[in-house]
Write an enzyme that holds these catalytic residues in place. Structure first.
Site, PDB file in Angstrom:
ATOM      1  N   HIS A   5       0.859  -1.077   0.111  1.00  0.00           N
ATOM      2  CA  HIS A   5      -0.068   0.133  -0.033  1.00  0.00           C
ATOM      3  C   HIS A   5       0.812   1.207   0.064  1.00  0.00           C
ATOM      4  O   HIS A   5       2.083   1.245   0.414  1.00  0.00           O
ATOM      5  CB  HIS A   5      -1.120   0.042   1.273  1.00  0.00           C
ATOM      6  CG  HIS A   5      -0.052   0.358   2.434  1.00  0.00           C
ATOM      7  ND1 HIS A   5       0.659  -0.804   3.126  1.00  0.00           N
ATOM      8  CD2 HIS A   5      -0.028   1.395   3.200  1.00  0.00           C
ATOM      9  CE1 HIS A   5       1.126  -0.289   4.251  1.00  0.00           C
ATOM     10  NE2 HIS A   5       1.027   0.906   4.321  1.00  0.00           N
ATOM     11  N   ASP A  52       0.782   5.153   2.014  1.00  0.00           N
ATOM     12  CA  ASP A  52       0.044   6.048   2.720  1.00  0.00           C
ATOM     13  C   ASP A  52      -0.779   6.896   2.283  1.00  0.00           C
ATOM     14  O   ASP A  52      -0.461   7.876   1.204  1.00  0.00           O
ATOM     15  CB  ASP A  52       0.941   6.600   3.818  1.00  0.00           C
ATOM     16  CG  ASP A  52       1.897   5.025   4.740  1.00  0.00           C
ATOM     17  OD1 ASP A  52       1.202   3.949   4.631  1.00  0.00           O
ATOM     18  OD2 ASP A  52       2.757   5.399   5.247  1.00  0.00           O
ATOM     19  N   HIS A  91       4.967   0.325  -0.152  1.00  0.00           N
ATOM     20  CA  HIS A  91       5.390  -0.501   0.890  1.00  0.00           C
ATOM     21  C   HIS A  91       4.662  -1.761   1.341  1.00  0.00           C
ATOM     22  O   HIS A  91       3.448  -1.728   1.220  1.00  0.00           O
ATOM     23  CB  HIS A  91       6.023   0.195   2.238  1.00  0.00           C
ATOM     24  CG  HIS A  91       5.117   0.991   2.793  1.00  0.00           C
ATOM     25  ND1 HIS A  91       4.576   2.209   2.103  1.00  0.00           N
ATOM     26  CD2 HIS A  91       4.485   1.071   3.937  1.00  0.00           C
ATOM     27  CE1 HIS A  91       3.569   2.862   2.817  1.00  0.00           C
ATOM     28  NE2 HIS A  91       3.668   2.247   4.218  1.00  0.00           N
ATOM     29  N   ARG A 123       6.644  -8.897  15.615  1.00  0.00           N
ATOM     30  CA  ARG A 123       7.385  -7.649  15.269  1.00  0.00           C
ATOM     31  C   ARG A 123       6.593  -6.405  15.671  1.00  0.00           C
ATOM     32  O   ARG A 123       5.114  -6.642  15.664  1.00  0.00           O
ATOM     33  CB  ARG A 123       7.561  -7.422  13.811  1.00  0.00           C
ATOM     34  CG  ARG A 123       8.180  -6.191  13.278  1.00  0.00           C
ATOM     35  CD  ARG A 123       8.318  -6.445  11.935  1.00  0.00           C
ATOM     36  NE  ARG A 123       8.950  -5.077  11.287  1.00  0.00           N
ATOM     37  CZ  ARG A 123       8.217  -4.003  10.752  1.00  0.00           C
ATOM     38  NH1 ARG A 123       6.897  -4.025  10.745  1.00  0.00           N
ATOM     39  NH2 ARG A 123       8.818  -2.978  10.309  1.00  0.00           N
TER      40      ARG A 123
HETATM   41  O1  LIG Z   1       5.016  -1.782  10.254  1.00  0.00           O
HETATM   42  C1  LIG Z   1       5.587  -1.163   9.392  1.00  0.00           C
HETATM   43  O2  LIG Z   1       6.743  -1.186   9.361  1.00  0.00           O
HETATM   44  C2  LIG Z   1       4.836  -0.354   8.200  1.00  0.00           C
HETATM   45  C3  LIG Z   1       3.618   0.184   8.880  1.00  0.00           C
HETATM   46  C4  LIG Z   1       2.961   0.881   7.813  1.00  0.00           C
HETATM   47  O3  LIG Z   1       3.171   1.070   6.597  1.00  0.00           O
HETATM   48  C5  LIG Z   1       1.700   1.540   8.213  1.00  0.00           C
HETATM   49  O4  LIG Z   1       1.000   1.412   9.438  1.00  0.00           O
HETATM   50  O5  LIG Z   1       1.074   2.095   7.225  1.00  0.00           O
HETATM   51 FE   LIG Z   2       2.074   2.305   5.525  1.00  0.00          FE
END
Ligand SMILES: O=C(O)CCC(=O)C(=O)O
Ligand SMILES: [Fe+2]
Length: 200
Positions: free
Chosen positions: A78, A80, A134, A144
């Site tokens: 996705h 952001d 990403h 994690r």
């Molecule tokens: O957890 C991550 O490294 C990415 C989180 C992410 O992309 C998001 O919350 O939009």
């Molecule tokens: Fe994100």
């Protein structure tokens, strides 16, 4: 009673840590947004006027370990839907970003924050800065965690390209979110900025 008090204390510590992260990230996001905008020749109060502490938000992400990893996503690919994201990831790894059609791992670094350009900054900058696609691959051995600060304008602030010819028609974050919600319902996909392209 003891357990209750202990838990109370713990959540106090947690919330003060999150508050501190929010305060630091908010100042950093505003400075970065202004520096990026200045590099385009934009001198404006847009960020100061439209991005307030209450319009941005923090998301705490937890990715449980998964025996099917790394074939499973903790977070699907996705971009952001905001201006900028300030991300802290722990040492486990799993974040990947797309560059030139390939996925690259973002190596964990305890001393570094990750800054993502979001869709709204791409629109403001008329595609000079691109929002980055990403994803997170699920961890195999240990869970994690990450914390993301989403720097956003108010719902009714108008996002418009800073120069002409504009790639995108002016729109608000409210409109953008509504369009995404509709597209996800109808197609299962966010679609995103291309919905607002003027040439379509
Ligand atoms: O957890 C991550 O490294 C990415 C989180 C992410 O992309 C998001 O919350 O939009
Ligand atoms: Fe994100």
């Amino acid at each position: 009673m003891y357990a209750f008090l202990k838990l109370g204390k713990l959540s106090e510590i947690r919330s003060s840590t999150i508050d501190a992260f929010g305060t630091t990230a908010s100042t950093l996001a505003q400075s970065l947004a202004e520096i990026l905008a200045q590099s385009l020749g934009i001198e404006s109060n847009f960020f100061r006027e439209n991005c307030l502490p209450k319009t941005s938000y923090i998301r705490m992400n937890r990715y449980p370990k998964c025996t099917l990893a790394p074939k499973v996503f903790g977070l699907v690919p996705h971009s952001d839907s905001n201006l900028l994201t300030i991300l802290y990831q722990d040492q486990v790894g799993g974040l990947q970003l797309m560059k030139d059609g390939r996925w690259f791992k973002v190596k964990p670094n305890p001393k570094a924050l990750i800054i993502n350009i979001g869709d709204l900054f791409q629109a403001l900058s008329n595609d000079v800065f691109k929002s980055i696609k990403h994803r997170v691959v699920s961890p195999q051995e240990v869970e994690r965690f990450s914390a993301a600060y989403f720097y956003c304008p108010s719902n009714d602030a108008v996002i418009q390209s800073y120069n002409k010819p504009a790639m995108y028609r002016p729109f608000t974050l409210r409109e953008y979110r509504q369009q995404i919600q509709k597209d996800v319902q109808d197609t299962g996909d966010k679609i995103g900025l291309s919905r607002f392209l003027l040439s379509e």
